[in-house]
Design an enzyme around this catalytic site. Structure first.
Site, PDB file in Angstrom:
ATOM      1  N   ASP A   7      79.666   5.907 -89.757  1.00 46.94           N
ATOM      2  CA  ASP A   7      80.765   6.877 -89.751  1.00 46.94           C
ATOM      3  C   ASP A   7      80.770   7.536 -91.124  1.00 46.94           C
ATOM      4  O   ASP A   7      79.717   7.653 -91.753  1.00 46.94           O
ATOM      5  CB  ASP A   7      82.083   6.178 -89.412  1.00 46.94           C
ATOM      6  CG  ASP A   7      83.088   7.108 -88.723  1.00 46.94           C
ATOM      7  OD1 ASP A   7      83.319   8.209 -89.262  1.00 46.94           O
ATOM      8  OD2 ASP A   7      83.634   6.746 -87.677  1.00 46.94           O
ATOM      9  N   HIS A  19      78.411  10.155 -91.708  1.00 45.25           N
ATOM     10  CA  HIS A  19      79.026  11.452 -91.433  1.00 45.25           C
ATOM     11  C   HIS A  19      79.358  12.221 -92.696  1.00 45.25           C
ATOM     12  O   HIS A  19      80.103  13.195 -92.658  1.00 45.25           O
ATOM     13  CB  HIS A  19      80.280  11.260 -90.573  1.00 45.25           C
ATOM     14  CG  HIS A  19      79.990  10.672 -89.224  1.00 45.25           C
ATOM     15  ND1 HIS A  19      80.988  10.322 -88.326  1.00 45.25           N
ATOM     16  CD2 HIS A  19      78.823  10.365 -88.609  1.00 45.25           C
ATOM     17  CE1 HIS A  19      80.449   9.825 -87.234  1.00 45.25           C
ATOM     18  NE2 HIS A  19      79.130   9.839 -87.380  1.00 45.25           N
TER      19      HIS A  19
END
Length: 399
Positions: free
Chosen positions: A245, A273
């Protein structure tokens, strides 16, 4: 805005600032190891109580040391609480491993290891509450065992997170949770396979993460690297972060206070991310300095994200000397990140991108659809491929 052929980051190394001149208002230098108050040697059984007892007995400014015992080098533990002023020192080659049992982390709601309620049914593996001048040191490893099948649930933490995509919140422990604390240090430690976020720094002042590695697979859902939330004075330096993430996610949660005065200096990101601000920005994010960052294969690069549910002011953010390779969205300011309902609007201004190098196909997005006024950003000395894609809505970009 100046465009040029791609150049290596090494030619800019002399331009990188000393940490003392960065956004963190503290004078940050490389940490030193604390003195040891006691040593615990590895053995083949659950050792939570022994570690906790040693931490509770340790004096301020000292550390409990975890060491190998012959061929044994693994400590199996449930949830631990760090007393104020006390640190943990994990030797090289030693692993502190979270036991694969949900009940060991349940905080009393009887929901840990389920998809239920608010997703807050678990204690972290390591928690700092109201702690000052403490930390985790050493060249050892903390392993959250996110992929291991839980003995009492017959599923893994990461499988639980995937099932929650269909609806609901997974109750999974974070690896390190820091609340209402001051001057916490993570030094040379490796963190991997967290069931959920790796490091959360909440309503606290003073976090130093130095020469630390976070290494978790790209498909491990909701495994943010480091999340400073409604906090100030954070430095992350010389560290490597690959995760499933956000590599970094700076947040200002509703009614929790702003996030400000943070420095991210000479780090390397792999999968993840990207370096994100948001999605909660409602209480304001200010004075963020990113310098000397290298990203390779992240989904996003430099991202500010929010939506109607929790948008606020973001200002005085400086990105300097950043190199990105094979990053899908190199630069992104997105005011409708998840398009949730609400009445808040973004006010993002005084954002500067200086000496940014992008290699490979990529996109630059400025989406001010939910902005109170056009997004404001300045771009200086940009090194971009000629085929980069631009998407600009309600934004003023000074070039």
């Amino acid at each position: 805005m100046k465009f040029s052929f791609l150049l290596p980051l090494s030619i800019f190394s002399s331009l990188l600032p000393t940490l003392s001149s960065a956004a963190d208002t503290r004078h940050v230098v490389e940490p030193n190891y604390p003195a040891t108050c006691s040593v615990i040697y590895a053995r083949n059984n659950l050792i939570t109580a022994d570690i906790q007892s040693a931490l509770n007995k340790c004096g301020p400014g000292k550390a409990v040391q975890l060491s190998s015992n012959g061929s044994m080098n693994t400590f199996l533990s449930g949830a631990l609480n760090m007393p104020s002023g006390v640190s943990l020192l994990i030797d090289k080659g030693v692993t502190l491993k979270a036991i694969n049992n949900a009940s060991a982390f349940d905080n009393g709601k009887k929901t840990c290891g389920t998809i239920n309620g608010d997703g807050k049914g678990c204690n972290a593996l390591i928690t700092f509450n109201n702690s000052n001048n403490a930390g985790i040191y050493g060249e050892g490893t903390i392993d959250g065992q996110g992929s291991a099948v839980l003995n009492d649930k017959m599923t893994s933490w990461w499988d639980l997170a995937q099932k929650a995509k269909a609806g609901g919140n997974q109750n999974a422990p974070r690896l390190i949770q820091i609340n209402n604390s001051q001057n916490i240090t993570l030094y040379k430690i490796t963190l991997k396979n967290s069931p959920n976020f790796h490091v959360v720094f909440y309503k606290s002042n003073g976090l130093t993460v130095w020469d630390t590695t976070i290494n978790t697979p790209a498909n491990a859902r909701n495994t943010d690297g480091i999340d400073p939330i409604s906090s100030r004075n954070v430095t992350v330096a010389y560290s490597n972060i690959s995760t499933g993430d956000d590599n970094i996610a700076i947040k200002a949660n509703p009614n929790s206070g702003s996030s400000r005065d943070m420095s991210f200096i000479q780090n390397n990101f792999g999968s993840g991310h990207g370096l994100s601000i948001g999605s909660e920005t409602i209480d304001g994010v200010y004075n963020i300095d990113v310098n000397g960052l290298i990203m390779s294969g992240t989904d996003n690069g430099l991202r500010i994200k929010s939506d109607k549910s929790a948008s606020g002011e973001v200002a005085a953010v400086n990105y300097n000397h950043v190199t990105m390779s094979n990053v899908k969205n190199a630069i992104m300011m997105d005011t409708i990140y998840e398009n949730k309902s609400g009445s808040t609007k973004a006010n993002w201004h005084d954002i500067t991108y200086n000496d940014i190098t992008v290699k490979g196909n990529s996109t630059i997005i400025f989406n001010g659809t939910n902005a109170a006024k056009p997004l404001q950003a300045t771009m200086i000395d940009m090194h971009l491929p000629t085929n980069i894609t631009w998407k600009v809505i309600n934004a003023n970009i000074k070039k």
